[in-house]
Design a protein around this motif. Structure first.
Motif, mmCIF file in Angstrom:
data_model
loop_
_atom_site.group_PDB
_atom_site.id
_atom_site.type_symbol
_atom_site.label_atom_id
_atom_site.label_comp_id
_atom_site.label_asym_id
_atom_site.label_seq_id
_atom_site.Cartn_x
_atom_site.Cartn_y
_atom_site.Cartn_z
ATOM 1 N N SER A 40 0.843 -1.346 -0.047
ATOM 2 C CA SER A 40 0.092 0.066 -0.021
ATOM 3 C C SER A 40 0.896 1.271 -0.027
ATOM 4 N N THR A 50 4.095 7.113 2.659
ATOM 5 C CA THR A 50 4.376 5.969 3.392
ATOM 6 C C THR A 50 4.008 4.589 2.620
ATOM 7 N N LYS A 52 4.001 0.321 2.292
ATOM 8 C CA LYS A 52 4.151 -0.785 3.080
ATOM 9 C C LYS A 52 4.637 -1.790 2.090
ATOM 10 N N ARG A 54 6.381 -6.001 1.590
ATOM 11 C CA ARG A 54 6.604 -7.294 1.929
ATOM 12 C C ARG A 54 7.943 -7.757 1.037
ATOM 13 N N GLU A 100 7.622 -7.368 6.711
ATOM 14 C CA GLU A 100 6.831 -6.180 6.225
ATOM 15 C C GLU A 100 7.767 -4.894 6.585
ATOM 16 N N TYR A 101 8.262 -4.191 5.557
ATOM 17 C CA TYR A 101 8.805 -2.996 5.618
ATOM 18 C C TYR A 101 7.937 -1.827 5.621
ATOM 19 N N THR A 102 8.232 -0.703 6.411
ATOM 20 C CA THR A 102 7.424 0.577 6.258
ATOM 21 C C THR A 102 8.585 1.580 5.677
ATOM 22 N N GLU A 104 9.467 5.661 4.134
ATOM 23 C CA GLU A 104 8.839 7.017 4.083
ATOM 24 C C GLU A 104 9.518 7.430 2.894
ATOM 25 N N VAL A 116 9.604 3.206 11.163
ATOM 26 C CA VAL A 116 9.874 3.297 9.818
ATOM 27 C C VAL A 116 11.240 2.600 9.573
ATOM 28 N N SER A 117 11.286 1.781 8.469
ATOM 29 C CA SER A 117 12.331 1.139 8.383
ATOM 30 C C SER A 117 13.609 1.924 7.641
#
Length: 160
Positions: A40, A50, A52, A54, A100-102, A104, A116-117
């Motif tokens: 997303s 942001t 998301k 995987r 799952e990474y986030t 920015e 945030v990764s």
């Protein structure tokens, strides 16, 4: 007893030394990195987004991710130059399980938000498409150079 243990260890050392010195063949085929899956994208306002993602990258050559944008889905997934995207280097991560990474996406130099990764310093335009690729380290043993090798493209998302 100590003599037997010494002879055993010495023979193992000689065996491994022979294997290492006798092995002159190595693979010149680049390792294939798995592409990430974009889940997303959310517009946080002020050109801040942001994403998301995987992904699973079990290779020790894994370095991070590169994001690409384009006017169409095809242009985002197949840019004319794979070096033109913006990168997020995560070299310290040695991952063996899907995560799952986030990310920015923000053109400012603000520090990462909690959770945030990685922050990618880039500007996205609403209505364009984005795609990501995994970065792997590629080393040329013949001339001692290194560069990044990118994976196949992820799916594409439209920027809200």
């Amino acid at each position: 007893m100590n003599t037997a243990l010494f002879l055993f260890r010495f023979s193992i050392l000689i065996f491994f030394g022979f294997i290492v010195s006798a092995c002159t063949n190595y693979s010149t085929t680049a390792s294939v990195q798995a592409p990430p899956t974009l889940i997303s994208i959310t517009n946080n306002g002020n050109s801040n987004f942001t994403i998301k993602v995987r992904a699973q990258n079990p290779e020790f050559i894994f370095q991070g991710y590169r994001i690409y944008s384009g006017a169409t889905e095809n242009l985002a997934q197949n840019p004319t130059d794979l070096n033109m995207g913006d990168s997020c280097i995560l070299a310290q991560a040695a991952i063996v399980q899907p995560l799952e990474y986030t990310f920015e996406i923000d053109p400012s130099t603000n520090p990462n938000t909690t959770g945030v990764s990685c922050r990618i310093f880039s500007t996205l335009t609403p209505g364009t498409y984005i795609a990501m690729r995994t970065l792997g380290l590629s080393v040329n043993l013949q001339n001692s150079t290194s560069s990044y090798k990118v994976s196949m493209s992820s799916n594409a998302l439209i920027v809200p």
